[in-house]
Design an enzyme around this catalytic site. Sequence first.
Site, PDB file in Angstrom:
ATOM      1  N   HIS A 302       0.838  -1.196   0.000  1.00 20.35           N
ATOM      2  CA  HIS A 302       0.000   0.000   0.000  1.00 20.35           C
ATOM      3  C   HIS A 302       0.879   1.254   0.000  1.00 20.35           C
ATOM      4  CE1 HIS A 302      -3.247  -2.551   2.185  1.00 20.35           C
ATOM      5  NE2 HIS A 302      -3.464  -2.543   0.882  1.00 20.35           N
ATOM      6  N   TYR A 478       3.920   0.496   4.766  1.00 20.47           N
ATOM      7  CA  TYR A 478       4.633  -0.609   5.418  1.00 20.47           C
ATOM      8  C   TYR A 478       3.790  -1.873   5.472  1.00 20.47           C
ATOM      9  CZ  TYR A 478       6.971   3.644   7.111  1.00 20.47           C
ATOM     10  OH  TYR A 478       7.566   4.879   7.207  1.00 20.47           O
ATOM     11  N   HIS A 479       3.162  -2.194   4.345  1.00 24.85           N
ATOM     12  CA  HIS A 479       2.278  -3.355   4.263  1.00 24.85           C
ATOM     13  C   HIS A 479       2.738  -4.323   3.173  1.00 24.85           C
ATOM     14  CE1 HIS A 479      -1.322  -0.858   6.030  1.00 24.85           C
ATOM     15  NE2 HIS A 479      -0.413  -1.188   6.946  1.00 24.85           N
ATOM     16  N   GLY A 480       4.028  -4.548   3.052  1.00 26.01           N
ATOM     17  CA  GLY A 480       4.521  -5.430   2.008  1.00 26.01           C
ATOM     18  C   GLY A 480       3.975  -6.843   2.129  1.00 26.01           C
TER      19      GLY A 480
END
Length: 542
Positions: A302, A478-480
């Site tokens: 995201h 920070y949603h890898g």
Amino acid sequence: MAKKAPRGDEADYVVVGSGSSGAAIAGRLAQSGASVIVLEAGKSDEQLLIKKPGLVGPMHAVPQLKNLNDWGYYGVPQKHVLDRRMPVPRGKVVGGSSSINGMVYVRGNRANFDSWAAEGNTGWDADSVNAAYKRMEDFEDGENAFRGAGGPIRVTRNKIPQEGSLQFIDATSDALGCKILDDYNAESQEGVSRMQQNAADGLRYSASRGYLHHLAPPTLELQSGVLAKKILFENGRAVGVEVVDKNGPRVVRAGKEVILSAGFVGSAQLLMLSGIGHAEHLKEHGIDVLADLPVGDNMHDHMFHALTFHVSTSKNKGSAPYFARGLARELLKPGTTFLANSVFEAVAFLRTSQADVAPDLQLHLLPWAYVSPNQDAPIRHDVDKRPALTVLSTLIYPKSRGTLRLASADPTAAPLIDFQYLSDPADLEVLAEGSEMVREIFASKAFKGAVKEEIHPGTNLRGQELRDAILNRATSVYHGVGTCRMGVDELAVVGPDLKVRGVEGLRVCDASIMPSITGGNTNAPAIMIGELGAQLVLGSGS
């Protein structure tokens, strides 16, 4: 003083990583009576900085605190985003990234999981994952068809939201005509609402707090400060993990299975170091190939664009004195101040003109001005000290895809993280349209004159100038996910049972298995993956 018991070197299951998925799967497997060893590279999460929800702000903003519990990764220069190198925070601590995140509790849209199932991932449809969510939740409103009660993760709403946050909710409904929702994690996600948080009674409810500390199954052994170097195979079957800790190298053996829950970076990296990945890439680093699989592909994330407004009804939570006073009060009366809650107080899920079956835009509301223009190192700009509200206008279904690759065969070397942000032009259009929607919200009469001006990026930036500004301002949420894709085709690394293709005794259980990212913050789905993963392991009889 009693001596500590020696660390165990064998268990039924060895789980690498104590984060969102790892804590959940380990806790549930141990609860069944199986012996489990959890290997965690970081240190204990019994820290005020982690346990107190509202300290997440300084945890990420203060340089002296930022790297205490973080791997400190940065992505490679992003050629579609002005060659910027963005931070990729990953928790290096018990609880993993669930110990350092913003505690925003979003399940995702039900359509996300039905799409997984439609690709052949049987057992991952919306109703199936709903059952797993219900098992893990202790929701403050109690149990119903969509929500759970009595589970390890407590979910609440902020009891003391500020006036500006409540005005934002009314303004979003007024400006865009969307519903004000009581529960966006139930049947329908679309609308605006107060944020739900995995925090309660002034404590962060990370996965480790819920599944390791509170569940505390007696057959589970948590080993912190242990770096996993390589998976050990015998005759094509994973039988253990080569590790190193303060006492040197050793092997931790698994009687039944090895389970990787090291996240979208760690799990993919450890597979490649162990000979599972693109054959040519592994050979470049002198690694013998055990299974030629597309590890590290399908990586996506995201991304948000922050808009900040000077709003008189916001409290100035962006200053050090405000945090210091709040901490003093919180220590005297725990659970009574803003530090007892996540910093996020409101959320909206909306549709741009690019939306398909689900809302494609998420708005996170922050009660202070955001750093401008971005978070990139080494340059950091001052934060505006006026009372402000910031909206993170967030692209939740990116079309862009990137890769994760090894930089070397050294397990201590950071891998090459290349998200290829905005490589698909449609992603920039969603961010730009979302930014204009945010401006409509702050022009609403529901703010009652409290909005004084747009601080960043500035109302003079429209059209192409706005898009140019977004290239310098857009930042990862920070949603890898996705580097060990789940599926039934040749692009998959694991099957719907989470078993790694081509080998035995090895599963991956974390956000890296997502075929496509969920619509919203990924911590709750990652915990759910651990919860459902435990059921898959126990159901297989392994």
